[in-house]
Design a protein around this motif. Sequence first.
Motif, PDB file in Angstrom:
ATOM      1  N   PHE A 150       0.836  -1.200   0.000  1.00 38.39           N
ATOM      2  CA  PHE A 150       0.000   0.000   0.000  1.00 38.39           C
ATOM      3  C   PHE A 150       0.872   1.250   0.000  1.00 38.39           C
ATOM      4  CE2 PHE A 150      -4.523  -0.606   0.186  1.00 38.39           C
ATOM      5  CZ  PHE A 150      -4.671  -1.954   0.504  1.00 38.39           C
ATOM      6  N   ALA A 151       1.951   1.193   0.779  1.00 33.95           N
ATOM      7  CA  ALA A 151       2.846   2.348   0.818  1.00 33.95           C
ATOM      8  C   ALA A 151       3.488   2.584  -0.538  1.00 33.95           C
ATOM      9  CB  ALA A 151       3.923   2.126   1.884  1.00 33.95           C
ATOM     10  N   LEU A 152       3.883   1.496  -1.204  1.00 37.37           N
ATOM     11  CA  LEU A 152       4.461   1.639  -2.537  1.00 37.37           C
ATOM     12  C   LEU A 152       3.479   2.278  -3.496  1.00 37.37           C
ATOM     13  CD1 LEU A 152       6.294  -1.781  -2.985  1.00 37.37           C
ATOM     14  CD2 LEU A 152       7.356   0.467  -2.901  1.00 37.37           C
ATOM     15  N   LEU A 153       2.226   1.841  -3.400  1.00 41.52           N
ATOM     16  CA  LEU A 153       1.206   2.413  -4.276  1.00 41.52           C
ATOM     17  C   LEU A 153       0.982   3.889  -3.992  1.00 41.52           C
ATOM     18  CD1 LEU A 153      -1.389  -0.499  -4.184  1.00 41.52           C
ATOM     19  CD2 LEU A 153      -0.316   0.384  -6.234  1.00 41.52           C
ATOM     20  N   LEU A 154       0.988   4.242  -2.723  1.00 41.45           N
ATOM     21  CA  LEU A 154       0.707   5.627  -2.347  1.00 41.45           C
ATOM     22  C   LEU A 154       1.786   6.593  -2.809  1.00 41.45           C
ATOM     23  CD1 LEU A 154      -0.681   5.058   1.250  1.00 41.45           C
ATOM     24  CD2 LEU A 154      -1.926   6.081  -0.649  1.00 41.45           C
ATOM     25  N   ILE A 155       3.043   6.134  -2.809  1.00 38.38           N
ATOM     26  CA  ILE A 155       4.108   7.063  -3.174  1.00 38.38           C
ATOM     27  C   ILE A 155       4.465   7.014  -4.658  1.00 38.38           C
ATOM     28  CG2 ILE A 155       5.106   6.934  -0.862  1.00 38.38           C
ATOM     29  CD1 ILE A 155       7.302   5.163  -2.001  1.00 38.38           C
ATOM     30  N   ALA A 156       3.974   5.954  -5.353  1.00 34.86           N
ATOM     31  CA  ALA A 156       4.382   5.800  -6.751  1.00 34.86           C
ATOM     32  C   ALA A 156       3.973   7.005  -7.580  1.00 34.86           C
ATOM     33  CB  ALA A 156       3.754   4.522  -7.332  1.00 34.86           C
ATOM     34  N   HIS A 157       4.949   7.607  -8.168  1.00 31.61           N
ATOM     35  CA  HIS A 157       4.786   8.703  -9.124  1.00 31.61           C
ATOM     36  C   HIS A 157       4.186   9.980  -8.543  1.00 31.61           C
ATOM     37  CE1 HIS A 157       6.136   7.417 -13.142  1.00 31.61           C
ATOM     38  NE2 HIS A 157       6.134   6.257 -12.529  1.00 31.61           N
ATOM     39  N   LEU A 158       4.174  10.128  -7.246  1.00 34.54           N
ATOM     40  CA  LEU A 158       3.758  11.421  -6.685  1.00 34.54           C
ATOM     41  C   LEU A 158       4.738  12.513  -7.089  1.00 34.54           C
ATOM     42  CD1 LEU A 158       2.574  10.474  -3.086  1.00 34.54           C
ATOM     43  CD2 LEU A 158       1.171  11.162  -5.022  1.00 34.54           C
ATOM     44  N   ALA A 159       5.998  12.111  -7.328  1.00 32.31           N
ATOM     45  CA  ALA A 159       7.015  13.092  -7.696  1.00 32.31           C
ATOM     46  C   ALA A 159       7.163  13.271  -9.203  1.00 32.31           C
ATOM     47  CB  ALA A 159       8.369  12.677  -7.105  1.00 32.31           C
ATOM     48  N   ALA A 160       6.294  12.593  -9.974  1.00 36.69           N
ATOM     49  CA  ALA A 160       6.451  12.628 -11.430  1.00 36.69           C
ATOM     50  C   ALA A 160       5.831  13.863 -12.062  1.00 36.69           C
ATOM     51  CB  ALA A 160       5.833  11.379 -12.043  1.00 36.69           C
ATOM     52  N   GLY A 161       5.075  14.616 -11.278  1.00 33.14           N
ATOM     53  CA  GLY A 161       4.498  15.852 -11.793  1.00 33.14           C
ATOM     54  C   GLY A 161       3.314  15.648 -12.710  1.00 33.14           C
ATOM     55  N   GLN A 162       2.689  14.471 -12.637  1.00 30.28           N
ATOM     56  CA  GLN A 162       1.532  14.239 -13.486  1.00 30.28           C
ATOM     57  C   GLN A 162       0.332  14.963 -12.888  1.00 30.28           C
ATOM     58  OE1 GLN A 162       1.769  12.908 -16.259  1.00 30.28           O
ATOM     59  NE2 GLN A 162       3.478  11.466 -16.249  1.00 30.28           N
ATOM     60  N   SER A 163      -0.245  15.906 -13.619  1.00 31.78           N
ATOM     61  CA  SER A 163      -1.376  16.671 -13.108  1.00 31.78           C
ATOM     62  C   SER A 163      -2.630  16.473 -13.930  1.00 31.78           C
ATOM     63  CB  SER A 163      -1.020  18.165 -13.086  1.00 31.78           C
ATOM     64  OG  SER A 163      -0.696  18.610 -14.390  1.00 31.78           O
ATOM     65  N   ALA A 164      -2.558  15.677 -15.011  1.00 32.49           N
ATOM     66  CA  ALA A 164      -3.730  15.482 -15.854  1.00 32.49           C
ATOM     67  C   ALA A 164      -4.806  14.729 -15.084  1.00 32.49           C
ATOM     68  CB  ALA A 164      -3.343  14.701 -17.101  1.00 32.49           C
ATOM     69  N   LYS A 165      -6.058  15.106 -15.304  1.00 32.16           N
ATOM     70  CA  LYS A 165      -7.162  14.467 -14.604  1.00 32.16           C
ATOM     71  C   LYS A 165      -7.291  13.018 -15.045  1.00 32.16           C
ATOM     72  CE  LYS A 165     -11.952  15.362 -13.345  1.00 32.16           C
ATOM     73  NZ  LYS A 165     -13.126  16.217 -13.585  1.00 32.16           N
ATOM     74  N   ASN A 166      -7.462  12.116 -14.062  1.00 27.62           N
ATOM     75  CA  ASN A 166      -7.585  10.680 -14.318  1.00 27.62           C
ATOM     76  C   ASN A 166      -6.399  10.126 -15.103  1.00 27.62           C
ATOM     77  OD1 ASN A 166     -10.153  10.591 -13.009  1.00 27.62           O
ATOM     78  ND2 ASN A 166     -11.089  11.391 -14.879  1.00 27.62           N
ATOM     79  N   ARG A 167      -5.223  10.639 -14.823  1.00 29.86           N
ATOM     80  CA  ARG A 167      -4.009  10.139 -15.439  1.00 29.86           C
ATOM     81  C   ARG A 167      -3.655   8.791 -14.816  1.00 29.86           C
ATOM     82  NH1 ARG A 167      -0.497  10.350 -19.807  1.00 29.86           N
ATOM     83  NH2 ARG A 167       1.507   9.425 -19.162  1.00 29.86           N
ATOM     84  N   ILE A 168      -3.662   7.744 -15.632  1.00 29.25           N
ATOM     85  CA  ILE A 168      -3.313   6.403 -15.154  1.00 29.25           C
ATOM     86  C   ILE A 168      -1.847   6.148 -15.475  1.00 29.25           C
ATOM     87  CG2 ILE A 168      -3.853   3.950 -15.224  1.00 29.25           C
ATOM     88  CD1 ILE A 168      -6.616   4.638 -16.216  1.00 29.25           C
ATOM     89  N   GLN A 169      -1.077   5.920 -14.425  1.00 31.82           N
ATOM     90  CA  GLN A 169       0.362   5.717 -14.567  1.00 31.82           C
ATOM     91  C   GLN A 169       0.736   4.297 -14.172  1.00 31.82           C
ATOM     92  OE1 GLN A 169       2.425   8.259 -15.707  1.00 31.82           O
ATOM     93  NE2 GLN A 169       4.013   6.687 -15.898  1.00 31.82           N
ATOM     94  N   LEU A 170       1.468   3.614 -15.042  1.00 32.02           N
ATOM     95  CA  LEU A 170       1.992   2.287 -14.747  1.00 32.02           C
ATOM     96  C   LEU A 170       3.478   2.397 -14.445  1.00 32.02           C
ATOM     97  CD1 LEU A 170       0.347   0.186 -17.625  1.00 32.02           C
ATOM     98  CD2 LEU A 170      -0.626   0.844 -15.412  1.00 32.02           C
ATOM     99  N   THR A 171       3.904   1.746 -13.364  1.00 32.50           N
ATOM    100  CA  THR A 171       5.305   1.800 -12.958  1.00 32.50           C
ATOM    101  C   THR A 171       5.787   0.397 -12.621  1.00 32.50           C
ATOM    102  OG1 THR A 171       4.934   3.998 -12.017  1.00 32.50           O
ATOM    103  CG2 THR A 171       6.965   2.876 -11.407  1.00 32.50           C
ATOM    104  N   HIS A 172       6.784  -0.083 -13.341  1.00 36.48           N
ATOM    105  CA  HIS A 172       7.293  -1.439 -13.142  1.00 36.48           C
ATOM    106  C   HIS A 172       8.529  -1.410 -12.250  1.00 36.48           C
ATOM    107  CE1 HIS A 172       8.980  -5.386 -15.047  1.00 36.48           C
ATOM    108  NE2 HIS A 172       8.453  -5.582 -13.851  1.00 36.48           N
TER     109      HIS A 172
ATOM    110  N   LYS B  95       1.639   1.018 -21.317  1.00 36.99           N
ATOM    111  CA  LYS B  95       1.262   2.290 -21.914  1.00 36.99           C
ATOM    112  C   LYS B  95       0.374   3.048 -20.938  1.00 36.99           C
ATOM    113  CE  LYS B  95      -0.934   4.396 -25.970  1.00 36.99           C
ATOM    114  NZ  LYS B  95      -1.682   4.124 -27.243  1.00 36.99           N
ATOM    115  N   SER B  96       0.929   4.083 -20.319  1.00 39.82           N
ATOM    116  CA  SER B  96       0.145   4.942 -19.434  1.00 39.82           C
ATOM    117  C   SER B  96      -0.678   5.919 -20.268  1.00 39.82           C
ATOM    118  CB  SER B  96       1.071   5.691 -18.476  1.00 39.82           C
ATOM    119  OG  SER B  96       1.846   4.791 -17.708  1.00 39.82           O
ATOM    120  N   GLY B  97      -1.670   6.567 -19.636  1.00 38.82           N
ATOM    121  CA  GLY B  97      -2.474   7.509 -20.398  1.00 38.82           C
ATOM    122  C   GLY B  97      -3.540   8.172 -19.563  1.00 38.82           C
ATOM    123  N   ASN B  98      -4.218   9.130 -20.152  1.00 36.10           N
ATOM    124  CA  ASN B  98      -5.306   9.836 -19.490  1.00 36.10           C
ATOM    125  C   ASN B  98      -6.597   9.034 -19.632  1.00 36.10           C
ATOM    126  OD1 ASN B  98      -3.546  11.911 -18.890  1.00 36.10           O
ATOM    127  ND2 ASN B  98      -4.081  13.089 -20.722  1.00 36.10           N
TER     128      ASN B  98
END
Length: 345
Positions: A6-28, A132-135
Amino acid sequence: MFRPLFALLLIAHLAAGQSAKNRIQLTHSESTKTVTVTVDGKPFTAYIYPGPAVLKKPVLYPILTAGGNPITRGWPLNPRPQERVDHPHHVGMWFNYGDVNGHDFWNNSTEIGPEHKGPFGTIVHTGVKSMKSGNGQAELTVTADWLDKDGKAMLQETTLYTFGASATERTIDRVTTLKALDKDVLFKDNKEGMIALRVARELEHPATKPEVFTDAKGVATAVPVLNNEGVTGRYVSSEGVVGDAVWGTRAKWVNLTGTINGEAVSVVMLDHAKNIGYPTYWHARGYGLFAANPMAPSIFSNGKEPAMNYSLPAGRSVTFRYRVVVASGNLTDKTIADRANAFGH
């Protein structure tokens, strides 16, 4: 190993600067054997493949609503109070079967009870092929091998996950293609299958009779009266069947409703018209197993229908398509039917 998930999920990509609404980010993360899925930096789910020493198949775990509440049971990876501690092979959302060339893929776990005799099969992740991440939508393609008791691959799996997000909904499409390798593969009629969720305690049906629970060590405990506080689940199928009666019936979709931490939730599983056995039978239980199984008509009909005993010739493939909708609020039957038609045709 997975308690920090849960902690990994919560911090994943918070620092990536993604601000688009409903931006789905995949991180391996190869080190944790996890592909996290976040929406605007908030956890949605994760594809995890820790390996057979932990899980006998890859799964999606956990799965959260748009409001941040988990619809999946925590135990055995991340136990929560008041959960049942039965069926250690029920983890998150998975796909397997109980009799594949005589091998039981369904009941296999690190804590196999004496009632399960085997031989057991294991599904082993072999690669993340694309991300493939996306909005509003993202895609993940992964591969796995279905191994027999001797570690020899009998099936090669390719699965495309398509993740969707809106302000009030999360969706997961799973399209899985199984290819038989050097031998024909027989899926003998067996109730244990095929796509499944093990849901949170709040989405179970309130218990009305004494139960016996077995913990991860095989210790059975009789529970005369269960605490049903906060337990609000209710199944409804496309055919109007309600509650525990959904088990062993055919339907195009099933909706499981309930309330988690004050959030009304609908968890809907949709079958697809191109799937074998459509409309599928449902292996859905009030204790929290929510599964669709198209391959055991003789079992679910108590012999009224002939056995399917589906055989996949060597070198040939079969594809299964399913959609899971996790909605904040109660979806109407008409809304679900419209979506089922759009998905299945």
